[in-house]
Write a protein that holds these residues in place. Structure first.
Motif, PDB file in Angstrom:
ATOM      1  N   GLY A 244       0.822  -1.139  -0.079  1.00 25.19           N
ATOM      2  CA  GLY A 244       0.008   0.112   0.599  1.00 25.19           C
ATOM      3  C   GLY A 244       0.389   1.539  -0.096  1.00 25.19           C
ATOM      4  O   GLY A 244       0.291   2.217   0.675  1.00 25.19           O
ATOM      5  N   CYS A 245       2.280   1.359   0.350  1.00 24.40           N
ATOM      6  CA  CYS A 245       2.823   2.083  -0.304  1.00 24.40           C
ATOM      7  C   CYS A 245       2.827   3.043  -1.409  1.00 24.40           C
ATOM      8  O   CYS A 245       3.604   2.513  -2.694  1.00 24.40           O
ATOM      9  CB  CYS A 245       4.048   2.365   0.423  1.00 24.40           C
ATOM     10  SG  CYS A 245       4.085   1.342   2.211  1.00 24.40           S
ATOM     11  N   GLU A 246       2.412   4.540  -1.313  1.00 25.39           N
ATOM     12  CA  GLU A 246       2.600   5.306  -3.069  1.00 25.39           C
ATOM     13  C   GLU A 246       3.234   6.287  -2.400  1.00 25.39           C
ATOM     14  O   GLU A 246       2.832   6.833  -1.959  1.00 25.39           O
ATOM     15  CB  GLU A 246       1.403   5.024  -2.921  1.00 25.39           C
ATOM     16  CG  GLU A 246       0.407   3.597  -3.659  1.00 25.39           C
ATOM     17  CD  GLU A 246      -0.451   3.587  -5.154  1.00 25.39           C
ATOM     18  OE1 GLU A 246      -0.181   5.130  -5.489  1.00 25.39           O
ATOM     19  OE2 GLU A 246      -0.312   3.078  -5.267  1.00 25.39           O
ATOM     20  N   LEU A 247       4.237   6.807  -3.751  1.00 25.38           N
ATOM     21  CA  LEU A 247       4.281   8.342  -4.259  1.00 25.38           C
ATOM     22  C   LEU A 247       3.920   9.098  -4.966  1.00 25.38           C
ATOM     23  O   LEU A 247       4.068   8.850  -5.773  1.00 25.38           O
ATOM     24  CB  LEU A 247       6.602   8.240  -4.222  1.00 25.38           C
ATOM     25  CG  LEU A 247       6.729   9.087  -4.525  1.00 25.38           C
ATOM     26  CD1 LEU A 247       6.647   9.718  -2.903  1.00 25.38           C
ATOM     27  CD2 LEU A 247       8.299   9.031  -5.312  1.00 25.38           C
ATOM     28  N   ASP A 248       3.158  10.016  -4.622  1.00 25.54           N
ATOM     29  CA  ASP A 248       2.799  10.662  -5.384  1.00 25.54           C
ATOM     30  C   ASP A 248       3.455  11.411  -6.741  1.00 25.54           C
ATOM     31  O   ASP A 248       4.318  11.720  -6.290  1.00 25.54           O
ATOM     32  CB  ASP A 248       2.279  12.681  -4.789  1.00 25.54           C
ATOM     33  CG  ASP A 248       1.380  13.633  -4.822  1.00 25.54           C
ATOM     34  OD1 ASP A 248       1.154  12.878  -5.861  1.00 25.54           O
ATOM     35  OD2 ASP A 248       2.140  14.193  -4.979  1.00 25.54           O
ATOM     36  N   GLY A 249       2.778  11.556  -8.005  1.00 31.11           N
ATOM     37  CA  GLY A 249       3.267  11.567  -9.184  1.00 31.11           C
ATOM     38  C   GLY A 249       3.930  10.488  -9.103  1.00 31.11           C
ATOM     39  O   GLY A 249       4.923  10.072 -10.951  1.00 31.11           O
ATOM     40  N   TYR A 250       4.378   8.629  -8.888  1.00 31.16           N
ATOM     41  CA  TYR A 250       4.936   8.180  -9.342  1.00 31.16           C
ATOM     42  C   TYR A 250       4.160   7.134  -9.132  1.00 31.16           C
ATOM     43  O   TYR A 250       3.979   6.172 -10.247  1.00 31.16           O
ATOM     44  CB  TYR A 250       6.027   8.364  -8.688  1.00 31.16           C
ATOM     45  CG  TYR A 250       7.286   6.534  -8.970  1.00 31.16           C
ATOM     46  CD1 TYR A 250       7.910   6.608  -9.951  1.00 31.16           C
ATOM     47  CD2 TYR A 250       7.184   5.390  -8.023  1.00 31.16           C
ATOM     48  CE1 TYR A 250       8.695   6.182 -10.553  1.00 31.16           C
ATOM     49  CE2 TYR A 250       7.958   4.625  -8.733  1.00 31.16           C
ATOM     50  CZ  TYR A 250       8.790   4.384  -9.567  1.00 31.16           C
ATOM     51  OH  TYR A 250       9.359   3.835 -10.205  1.00 31.16           O
ATOM     52  N   GLY A 251       4.013   6.582  -8.225  1.00 28.68           N
ATOM     53  CA  GLY A 251       3.365   5.230  -8.121  1.00 28.68           C
ATOM     54  C   GLY A 251       3.729   4.455  -6.942  1.00 28.68           C
ATOM     55  O   GLY A 251       3.924   4.634  -6.088  1.00 28.68           O
TER      56      GLY A 251
END
Length: 445
Positions: A244-251
Motif C-alpha cells: 500500500g505504499c505510494e509516492l505522489d506522482g510516481y506510483g
C-alpha cells in the motif's frame, strides 16, 4: 458518422496493423538470433536492413527474445493489435530483472487484468504502472533490492542536442526528483505571477540553471507548492505489512524504501486525516472564491493526478478547478459541492485540460465526491474513469492492482461498452483493517 470520426477510426486500424507488424518483427529477430551463434555479427548485418543504430538493433533483438520466451501473453496482445513495440518495451523494462518463471507469472496476471480492458489501459504508461504493481506483488523482496541498487546508481548525464542546445539529465530517487521539480516549478510560477514575460517552460529551465550555478533567481517558492506526498498505511509504517505504499506522482514503491524515506532525519511530516468509510481525505468547505492552501492541499492529496483519464500530470503541478462555477450564493451544505469553494467542488486539472474543459466541442465532467470523470470528445467517443481511494475503505477488500484511476472506459455511440468485473467490489468474507496515511515533504535543498 462524420468525416473526422471516420478518419479517427482509421487511425486506430493503422495502429493495430503496426502493432501486428511489430510483433512479427520481434518474432523474426528472436528466430534469427537463435539460428546464429555470433550476436555481434548478426547485429551488424541487421543494422543497414533496419536502418537504425546498432544499439537499437541490439535492443530489438533482446526485446524479441524476451517477449517470445518470457511474455507469451504480451506477444499475443501484440499479434492481436492491442500493443505496439513501444508499449511492449515499457513492460519489458519493468520485468527485465526477473527470472523467467516470475516474468511468465507476471505475464499471466497482466493478461487477466487486461481482459475486456478499455483503450486507456493499453497506453504505455498505464501498462508499465500495472506491471510495476504486479512485480511488487510477485517479487516484493527483489523489487526492494532493485530499488536500492537503482538509487545507488544515481547520476547526471549531459547529452548534446541540435540547434546549440543540450539536455542535462539528473537521475535521482523519485521523492527527491519530485521535490526538486516542485521547487523549480513554484519559483517559476512566482516569477510569472510577478510579471515576468518568459513562458513557464523557459522560467523553469532558467531557474534550474540559476540554482545549479549558484545564482539567486530572486524568488522563494510557496511552501505548499513544494510538497511531495508519500502515502504509507499505518501497518506498513510499523513494518507489519509491506503493502500500500505510494509516492505522489510516481506510483507504488517498496515498503522498506518508504520506511527509509519516512525515517530520514530531514523529512517533515504532516498527518492526512481520512474517512475510514470512504478512504478519502476529510472534506473542508469555504465560501470564498479563491481556495485556501488547506483546500488546495487536500484536493492534491485526494486526487493525486489531473482528473482526465489519460493524463498523469501530478496534482501538485495542476490548476485547482471549480467543477461547478463559483457563485456567491453557493452553500457549504450542498451535498455535491454546488458552486462553492470546497474540497467537494474542487479538482486538479493540468493547464491544457483546464482550458479544454470550457471548449464548446468537449464535454468533460468530474464528480469530486465520487471521483468519477466523464469525457465526450468532439466526435462522439465517451470515456469514463473512477478515482481509486487513497485508502482502502473499511469493510471493503483491497482493489486488485488498481491504478490511481481505475476502470477507465471508452464507449462509442451506438455500441455498448464491454461489461467488466469491478475490481473494488466488496468481499463480505474479508474486512480490510482501518488505515491512516502520512504525508511526507522532502526538502529540495
Amino acid at each position: 458518422m462524420d468525416g473526422v470520426r471516420e478518419k479517427v477510426e482509421r487511425v486506430g486500424v493503422v495502429r493495430a496493423r503496426r502493432a501486428r507488424l511489430d510483433a512479427e518483427e520481434l518474432e523474426l529477430l528472436a528466430e534469427i538470433a537463435a539460428d546464429v551463434s555470433d550476436d555481434r555479427g548478426v547485429v551488424e548485418e541487421l543494422t543497414p536492413v533496419l536502418r537504425v543504430s546498432t544499439r537499437e538493433v541490439e535492443r530489438r533483438i533482446e526485446d524479441g527474445r524476451s517477449v517470445v520466451r518470457r511474455m507469451p501473453q504480451l506477444h499475443a496482445a501484440m499479434q492481436s493489435g492491442e500493443v505496439e513495440s513501444y508499449g511492449a518495451r515499457r513492460v519489458l523494462a519493468v520485468v527485465d530483472p526477473l527470472d523467467d518463471d516470475t516474468a511468465r507469472q507476471v505475464d499471466g496476471l497482466l493478461a487477466e487484468r487486461l481482459t475486456d480492458a478499455p483503450e486507456t489501459a493499453w497506453q504505455p504508461g498505464n501498462l508499465a504502472q500495472r506491471v510495476r504493481r504486479l512485480v511488487e506483488k510477485t517479487d516484493p523482496d527483489g523489487q526492494t533490492e532493485r530499488a536500492r541498487r537503482a538509487r545507488a546508481e544515481r547520476k547526471v548525464e549531459l547529452t548534446p542536442g541540435e540547434h546549440a542546445m543540450s539536455s542535462l539529465e539528473v537521475s535521482l530517487p523519485s521523492e527527491t526528483a519530485g521535490a526538486c521539480y516542485s521547487r523549480v516549478d513554484a519559483m517559476a510560477r512566482s516569477l510569472r505571477h510577478g510579471g515576468d514575460r518568459r513562458t513557464l517552460d523557459q522560467l523553469r529551465a532558467d531557474v534550474a540553471a540559476d540554482l545549479l550555478l549558484g545564482r539567486d533567481p530572486g524568488v522563494s517558492p510557496p511552501e505548499a507548492a513544494a510538497m511531495v506526498y508519500l502515502h504509507i498505511p499505518v501497518d506498513a509504517a510499523l513494518s507489519l505489512s509491506n503493502n500500500g505504499c505510494e509516492l505522489d506522482g510516481y506510483g507504488p514503491i517498496p515498503a522498506p524504501i518508504a520506511r527509509e524515506i519516512m525515517t530520514n532525519e530531514r523529512s517533515i511530516w504532516r498527518a492526512v486525516l481520512c474517512d475510514p468509510g470512504t478512504g478519502e481525505p476529510v472534506d473542508l468547505g469555504r465560501r470564498r472564491r479563491r481556495p485556501s492552501a488547506v483546500i488546495r492541499e487536500l484536493v492534491r492529496v485526494r486526487d493525486r493526478e489531473c482528473v482526465m483519464p489519460w493524463c498523469h500530470r501530478p496534482a501538485r503541478h495542476c490548476d485547482h478547478d471549480h467543477e461547478h462555477p463559483w457563485t456567491t450564493s453557493s452553500s457549504d451544505s450542498d451535498s455535491d459541492g454546488g458552486g462553492s469553494t470546497s474540497v467537494a467542488n474542487g479538482g486538479p486539472r493540468c493547464r491544457r485540460h483546464h482550458r479544454l474543459k470550457d471548449h464548446p466541442d468537449w464535454n468533460t465532467r468530474y464528480n469530486p465526491v465520487h471521483g468519477i470523470t466523464h469525457v465526450t470528445t468532439p466526435h462522439g467517443a465517451t470515456y469514463t474513469a473512477h478515482r481509486h481511494p487513497v485508502l482502502t475503505p473499511t469493510g471493503q477488500a483491497p482493489a486488485r492492482d488498481a491504478p490511481a484511476r481505475q476502470d477507465s472506459r471508452r464507449q462509442d455511440p451506438g455500441r455498448t461498452a464491454p461489461t467488466r468485473q469491478d475490481p473494488g467490489r466488496q468481499d463480505p468474507g474479508r474486512q480490510a483493517p482501518t488505515r491512516r496515511t502520512a504525508a511526507h515533504r522532502h526538502p529540495a535543498e
